[in-house]
Every structure is written in structure tokens, then in C-alpha cells.
Design an enzyme around this catalytic site. Structure first.
Site, PDB file in Angstrom:
ATOM      1  N   LYS A 103     -13.316 -36.838 106.588  1.00 36.20           N
ATOM      2  CA  LYS A 103     -14.706 -36.365 106.408  1.00 36.20           C
ATOM      3  C   LYS A 103     -15.451 -36.544 107.714  1.00 36.20           C
ATOM      4  O   LYS A 103     -15.077 -37.367 108.554  1.00 36.20           O
ATOM      5  CB  LYS A 103     -15.370 -37.188 105.308  1.00 36.20           C
ATOM      6  CG  LYS A 103     -16.741 -36.707 104.844  1.00 36.20           C
ATOM      7  CD  LYS A 103     -16.679 -35.438 104.046  1.00 36.20           C
ATOM      8  CE  LYS A 103     -17.005 -35.592 102.650  1.00 36.20           C
ATOM      9  NZ  LYS A 103     -16.817 -34.984 101.515  1.00 36.20           N
TER      10      LYS A 103
HETATM   11  N1  GLU Z   1     -16.854 -31.423 100.594  1.00 35.27           N
HETATM   12  C1  GLU Z   1     -16.155 -31.285  99.359  1.00 35.27           C
HETATM   13  C2  GLU Z   1     -15.833 -32.636  98.766  1.00 35.27           C
HETATM   14  O1  GLU Z   1     -16.493 -33.597  99.019  1.00 35.27           O
HETATM   15  C3  GLU Z   1     -14.956 -30.356  99.492  1.00 35.27           C
HETATM   16  C4  GLU Z   1     -13.887 -30.819 100.416  1.00 35.27           C
HETATM   17  C5  GLU Z   1     -12.810 -29.774 100.677  1.00 35.27           C
HETATM   18  O2  GLU Z   1     -12.813 -28.745 100.023  1.00 35.27           O
HETATM   19  O3  GLU Z   1     -11.981 -30.045 101.533  1.00 35.27           O
HETATM   20  O4  GLU Z   1     -14.961 -32.764  97.949  1.00 35.27           O
END
Ligand code: GLU
Length: 424
Positions: free
Chosen positions: A109
Site C-alpha cells: 500500500k
Molecule cells: N484499495 C483497495 C483495498 O484497500 C483495493 C486494492 C486493490 O484492488 O489492489 O482493498
């Protein structure tokens, strides 16, 4: 809603959740050490020219927690609360989320510490492109695959893909465009990825209702955050006959006893930079009254650490469906559990998004185009399976659903390490 806090305590929260589950599972000590730290943490400071010619330097982050099961996967957010601790916590949640969903991914992330509403579209494009360039080889279609998160969207993903692919050999362009998911449909995106997270939130609420023999028709619910997740969750839940009675974002809290039409609110917010302030078909109430509203279901779909010891005693809902990542602090969770409130944990509840991302990635790898009906059905099936595994494990170990979900995820990662060993 608290958005100014730099330290949201999310890292402490995720580690306490992890330790609780690792203790219950009696997780192997060595694997516990590996999972308690992140594999790599990338911090970049990059300059961007503003519209007026000034140079600004931005702070960007990408934390890669673990890749035992596959490439790192997880979103990039543009928000003032993004810092190394936030990126760490959110990357760790992604590892559990992808493992629980049975996807061939690890967790990552990141994002940029900015308030995007302060920049023009052209500036945001340059910020995105220069951030992508700064991340260099740390991301890639089989290395680490970002996706949308708070304040990022398909347009931003398209800029990332284009920048990443344009800085590589032209003969690898198409493959390199697959560095992100959540792309616009015209650029290799997946039909239905836009609604996947909110759809998944409602799919897990349906599982809960089925298990408890509850009819969702007429049930009253409140939503914190009216971005992509908050809107789509409201859209699908209201289609099942449930009634949205209040919405809160950082600009205001709006209540209507008779119900708020999510489509009407979206029509309004779309014309007001995605915000709810000034919405005419509901009454504005003080922000601190939101959690105390009489309702059956609460969907936090904004930021982390929103439900805390300060407000937990107000909560009337019997179900909390965590559309956001890390919305409930662990101390507050203990209070809720002791009162018999059910929590569908984030790593299960909002996993529809990353499951959709996985389908996009597969679609790209196979040069296919999937239909939206097929996509949504497959997301619902995967979530139903994760839900069942979660409650079975929670029952077996006489524990709560979050710990149950963690245990499913941890067992899968533990098995991989045991089979492969640790190099060298
Ligand atoms: N940002 C989203 C989450 O927190 C999606 C992550 C993704 O699709 O890789 O799950």
C-alpha cells in the site's frame, strides 16, 4: 469526521489484531517474526512544477509487507494522512485480505501525502506521473500492482500505467500497462471494477442476513464516507429494500428519517467535488451525533480509526460492515463484541475490490474481456467462500469474526512458508 490527525494509530491497531490472531492460532514463532515486519518500505521525495511555475516537493510512499503468496497488491491513496505508519498498516491489511480471499498476491500500500482538492487536474496528472517515475522498478505487473484507494480513481491509474509503460522498452508496452488495476475500461480495465468494493460490502451483509435469518428489506442503515465505496454500497443495499437514513463525510452529516436516495445524493455530490455538504434533501446534524443514530447497520466507508473508545458507547447498530480499512480500533471493538454487536471485518467485507482487481489482472494476462454479470457473480462467489471459512474458523476457535478471518489468512501464509522454507 476526524481527518486532520496525522497519527491515526492504525499501525498499532493492525499489530494488536495480528498478535491476537497469532496467539489464538499458535502461529509458528519464526513466521510470526517474518510477518511482524514489512519486507520493504519505499519513501520518495519528488519535485513537480505547479501551474504557476513554482516547484513543490511531495512525499510518496509504497510499503511492501509480504509477498509469500505472490506479487504485492494494494491501493495508492492521495490524502494528508498518508505517512509511513499509515502505509505500513494498510499494506499489512492487504496481506491478510488477499490471503483470506485465496488470491495469488501479497500485500502492499502507499500513496502521496496531499489534499488533492488543492490541485488542478493538470497538476494532479504531473504529481501522479512523477510519483510513478520515482517508484521505478519497485512496481511492475508481476512485482507490485497498485490500484485505486482513497481519492484515487481510474483516471489516475491510466496515468500510472501510461507513465510506467512509457519509461520501459516500447516492445514491452502492453505487458507493462498491466502494472495497475482499476484502469478505465477503455484502457484494459475490468467492467464492474468500479463497483466491486461496494458490491462486495453488500454481498457480505447478505451473507450475514442469511446466517441470522434477517430480512434486509426495511432495515435502516447509515454510511460514513460517500466516495466510491460508500456510494456503491448504498446503491446495492437500497436496491435490496434497506433504507439509507444518514450519510457523513468530512464536509457534513445529513439525516433523513424517511430515507436518502443514494442516486439523488450522488447526483448532488458529483456536482460538488464528491462532497455531501449542502445537500438539500436531508437535514444537517452535528457530526458527533452520527454514530449514535438509531439504525440496524453501520457502514464505515471512509478512513481508519473512526470508531474509538470516545464514540463506541453511542453506537446503536447491530451490525458494522467495514467498507473502510481499519475503521474500528481494537479497544472499541472489545466493547462492541461484549455488547453482541457483529462486525464484518474489513479484510473480508471490503475484499470485493481486490478480488475485482485480480479478475482485471487475469483478464489482461489472457487478453480477454469479461462481462459485468460474470464479474459480479464471481466476486460474490469468492466472498461467500471467504465468509464461510471465516465463520467456521471463528466457531471452531470460539472467537470473533475478525480473529477468525485473520486465522484463515495466517494459516495459508504459514503453510506456504512451511512448504518452501526460508532462503538460503
Ligand atoms: N484499495 C483497495 C483495498 O484497500 C483495493 C486494492 C486493490 O484492488 O489492489 O482493498
Amino acid at each position: 469526521m476526524e481527518t486532520t490527525l496525522k497519527k491515526q494509530g492504525m499501525y498499532e491497531n493492525v499489530m494488536r489484531q495480528f498478535n491476537r490472531a497469532a496467539d489464538t492460532l499458535k502461529l509458528d514463532e519464526g513466521i510470526r517474526k517474518i510477518l511482524a515486519s514489512t519486507n520493504s518500505e519505499i519513501v520518495v521525495h519528488f519535485p513537480v512544477k505547479m501551474d504557476d511555475g513554482r516547484i513543490e516537493v511531495f512525499n510518496g510512499y509504497r510499503v511492501q509487507h509480504n509477498n509469500a503468496l505472490g506479487p504485492y497488491k494494494g491501493g495508492l491513496r492521495f490524502h494528508p494522512t498518508v505517512d509511513i505508519d499509515a502505509a505500513r498498516a494498510l499494506a499489512i491489511w492487504m496481506t491478510w485480505k488477499t490471503a483470506l480471499a485465496g488470491l495469488p498476491y501479497g500485500g502492499g500500500k502507499g500513496g502521496v501525502s496531499i489534499d488533492p482538492s488543492k490541485y488542478s487536474l493538470a497538476e494532479l496528472e504531473r504529481i501522479t506521473r512523477r510519483f510513478t517515475f520515482s517508484l521505478g522498478e519497485n512496481i511492475g505487473p508481476d512485482v507490485d500492482i497498485p490500484a485505486p484507494d482513497v481519492n484515487t480513481n481510474p483516471q489516475i491509474m491510466a496515468w500510472i500505467a501510461d507513465t510506467f509503460a512509457s519509461t520501459k522498452s516500447p516492445s514491452t508496452r502492453m505487458v507493462n500497462m498491466h502494472v495497475v488495476t482499476g484502469k478505465p475500461v477503455g484502457s484494459g480495465g475490468l467492467e464492474g471494477r468500479d463497483r466491486a468494493t461496494g458490491f462486495g460490502v453488500v454481498a457480505t451483509i447478505k451473507q450475514w442476513a442469511k446466517k441470522e435469518n434477517i430480512d434486509l428489506k426495511g432495515k435502516r442503515y447509515i454510511v460514513q464516507g460517500f466516495g466510491n465505496v460508500g456510494y456503491w454500497a448504498s446503491h446495492f443495499l437500497s436496491h435490496l429494500g434497506a433504507i439509507l437514513i444518514a450519510v457523513q463525510d468530512e464536509t457534513g452529516t445529513y439525516y433523513n428519517h424517511e430515507g436518502i436516495n443514494p442516486e439523488d445524493l450522488l447526483a448532488y455530490s458529483s456536482k460538488h467535488r464528491g462532497k455531501v455538504a449542502g445537500y438539500g434533501n436531508a437535514t444537517e446534524i452535528p457530526a458527533e451525533d452520527f454514530f449514535g443514530l438509531e439504525c440496524d447497520i453501520l457502514i464505515p466507508a471512509a478512513l481508519g480509526s473512526q470508531i474509538t473508545l470516545d464514540n463506541v458507547h453511542q453506537i446503536k447498530a447491530q451490525l458494522i460492515a467495514e467498507g473502510a480499512n481499519g475503521p474500528t480500533n481494537i479497544d472499541a471493538e472489545e466493547v462492541l463484541l461484549s455488547r453482541g454487536v457483529r462486525i464484518i471485518p474489513d479484510i473480508l467485507c471490503n475484499a470485493g475490490g481486490v478480488i475485482g482487481s485480480y479478475f482485471e489482472w487475469l483478464q489482461n494476462k489472457r487478453s480477454e474481456n469479461w462481462k459485468i454479470e460474470e464479474v459480479l457473480e464471481k466476486i460474490e462467489d469468492k466472498l461467500a467462500l471467504s465468509f464461510q471459512k471465516t465463520i467456521d474458523t471463528a466457531d471452531e476457535f470460539q472467537t470473533d469474526w475478525r480473529t477468525g478471518a485473520y486465522m484463515v489468512a495466517l494459516k495459508r501464509i504459514e503453510q506456504t512458508y512451511k512448504e518452501r522454507g526460508v532462503f538460503p
